[in-house]
Design an enzyme around this catalytic site. Structure first.
Site, mmCIF file in Angstrom:
data_model
loop_
_atom_site.group_PDB
_atom_site.id
_atom_site.type_symbol
_atom_site.label_atom_id
_atom_site.label_comp_id
_atom_site.label_asym_id
_atom_site.label_seq_id
_atom_site.Cartn_x
_atom_site.Cartn_y
_atom_site.Cartn_z
ATOM 1 N N GLU A 1 33.801 43.078 31.249
ATOM 2 C CA GLU A 1 32.525 42.301 31.436
ATOM 3 C C GLU A 1 31.150 43.196 31.296
ATOM 4 O O GLU A 1 30.398 42.147 30.910
ATOM 5 C CB GLU A 1 32.759 41.582 32.748
ATOM 6 C CG GLU A 1 34.071 40.713 32.717
ATOM 7 C CD GLU A 1 34.786 40.439 34.017
ATOM 8 O OE1 GLU A 1 35.692 39.763 33.874
ATOM 9 O OE2 GLU A 1 33.815 40.466 35.088
ATOM 10 N N LYS B 1 34.517 40.578 41.507
ATOM 11 C CA LYS B 1 33.641 39.955 40.493
ATOM 12 C C LYS B 1 32.431 39.164 41.148
ATOM 13 O O LYS B 1 32.114 39.415 42.344
ATOM 14 C CB LYS B 1 34.386 39.291 39.427
ATOM 15 C CG LYS B 1 35.370 39.981 38.942
ATOM 16 C CD LYS B 1 35.931 39.405 37.641
ATOM 17 C CE LYS B 1 37.174 40.220 37.005
ATOM 18 N NZ LYS B 1 37.805 39.460 35.897
ATOM 19 N N ASN C 1 39.025 43.804 42.429
ATOM 20 C CA ASN C 1 37.750 43.445 41.783
ATOM 21 C C ASN C 1 37.364 41.926 42.207
ATOM 22 O O ASN C 1 37.934 40.975 41.166
ATOM 23 C CB ASN C 1 37.506 44.044 40.433
ATOM 24 C CG ASN C 1 36.150 43.318 39.746
ATOM 25 O OD1 ASN C 1 35.275 43.594 40.501
ATOM 26 N ND2 ASN C 1 36.215 43.250 38.489
ATOM 27 N N GLY D 1 41.680 37.283 32.336
ATOM 28 C CA GLY D 1 41.584 36.290 32.528
ATOM 29 C C GLY D 1 42.115 34.920 31.610
ATOM 30 O O GLY D 1 41.760 33.924 31.685
ATOM 31 N N HIS E 1 33.573 48.188 33.251
ATOM 32 C CA HIS E 1 34.445 47.143 33.118
ATOM 33 C C HIS E 1 33.841 46.495 31.889
ATOM 34 O O HIS E 1 33.023 46.373 31.355
ATOM 35 C CB HIS E 1 34.240 46.106 34.326
ATOM 36 C CG HIS E 1 35.053 45.181 34.502
ATOM 37 N ND1 HIS E 1 35.242 43.969 33.697
ATOM 38 C CD2 HIS E 1 36.426 45.007 35.193
ATOM 39 C CE1 HIS E 1 36.108 43.314 34.064
ATOM 40 N NE2 HIS E 1 37.088 43.804 34.925
ATOM 41 N N SER F 1 45.352 40.885 33.983
ATOM 42 C CA SER F 1 46.138 39.767 34.498
ATOM 43 C C SER F 1 47.293 40.174 35.194
ATOM 44 O O SER F 1 48.439 39.535 35.059
ATOM 45 C CB SER F 1 46.683 38.952 33.714
ATOM 46 O OG SER F 1 45.356 38.097 32.948
ATOM 47 N N GLU G 1 42.236 48.317 30.732
ATOM 48 C CA GLU G 1 42.302 46.855 30.672
ATOM 49 C C GLU G 1 42.353 46.280 29.598
ATOM 50 O O GLU G 1 41.283 46.390 28.470
ATOM 51 C CB GLU G 1 41.062 46.352 31.418
ATOM 52 C CG GLU G 1 39.687 46.927 31.231
ATOM 53 C CD GLU G 1 38.447 46.342 32.054
ATOM 54 O OE1 GLU G 1 38.567 45.570 32.834
ATOM 55 O OE2 GLU G 1 37.494 46.616 31.540
#
Length: 256
Positions: A101, A12, A10, A177, A99, A217, A171
């Protein structure tokens, strides 16, 4: 039943055009030098780089290209949106849905994501559905409740023949991150819980055939230990997917 082993990258909102071109070129060159049996690789570039990526991986059956998101409407007056049909018409085979985010920054709800998955599957695309708990849910002991809710409200409206066309990605939001990674024990525990929830809804034949990726991660240093777990079928890679050598090393970590 054997399950597909998958590594997805991904990107992003990263990479300019020439950078994207160089990354795909490096990945395909490195993969051509590797003796790997049937890995499945999915690249999720930005919308603007999809055409470039599709054209560059054409002819390599191991590599697929997907969209990082899609609209919850088929077509129409929705300025700035991209439909599942548009993604398919440009050669995408997968779409990333839910996702963390998108959930956090764009307030995407489980009901909205359920609509997106239905549209994605109606276009004969594979939905990669992301689920996972945040730090407060993990620390308060509500991690399993959070994941069960996301599955129930976002995915479990599908009929059995449709759920087969999905890939799940766990996730842990607290590990994205941050440099933190779920321990192998934590990852296996949650992946087993997810597979059990699918089994409770759809039966063991479907749950045992569904690929569940780890997406917190994951990098070239920890991929092998994560991928060796019985219910971890690969990874959804963020930052490390922007580095060709790291990404290919992660792909090489898939069990044969």
């Amino acid at each position: 039943m054997s399950r597909k082993r998958i590594v997805a990258g991904n990107w992003k909102m990263n990479l300019l055009r020439d950078e994207a071109k160089a990354l795909v070129s490096e990945i395909t060159a490195m993969l051509s030098d590797e003796e790997m049996r049937n890995p499945e690789i999915i690249l999720f570039p930005s919308f603007l780089h999809i055409h470039l990526a599709v054209s560059m991986v054409a002819g390599d059956p191991r590599i697929h290209v997907g969209g990082q998101n899609c609209a919850d409407k088929r077509m129409g007056a929705f300025t700035g949106e991209v439909s599942a049909a548009m993604l398919r018409s440009f050669g995408c085979s997968h779409v990333l849905i839910g996702h963390s985010e998108r959930r956090i920054h764009f307030n995407e709800t489980d009901s909205l994501l359920a609509s997106k998955i239905t549209l994605v599957l109606s276009e004969k695309l594979t939905a990669v559905f992301c689920i996972g708990e945040n730090r407060s849910e993990r620390e308060s002991g509500q991690a399993f409740d959070a994941v069960q809710r996301q599955l129930t409200e976002g995915l479990f409206h599908l009929e059995p023949e449709k759920i087969r066309e999905c890939i799940l990605a766990y996730e842990p939001v607290w590990a994205i991150g941050t440099g933190l990674t779920a321990t192998p024990e934590q990852a296996q525990e949650m992946h087993a819980f997810i597979r059990g929830a699918v089994e409770n809804r759809y039966g063991s034949e479907i749950s045992n055939s569904l690929s569940i990726l780890y997406g917190g991660s994951c990098n070239e240093k920890n991929a092998a230990s994560l991928f060796s777990l019985p219910d971890v079928d690969g990874g959804l890679i963020g930052g490390a997917s922007l580095k060709s050598r790291s990404f290919v090393d992660i792909v090489k970590s898939l069990p044969s």
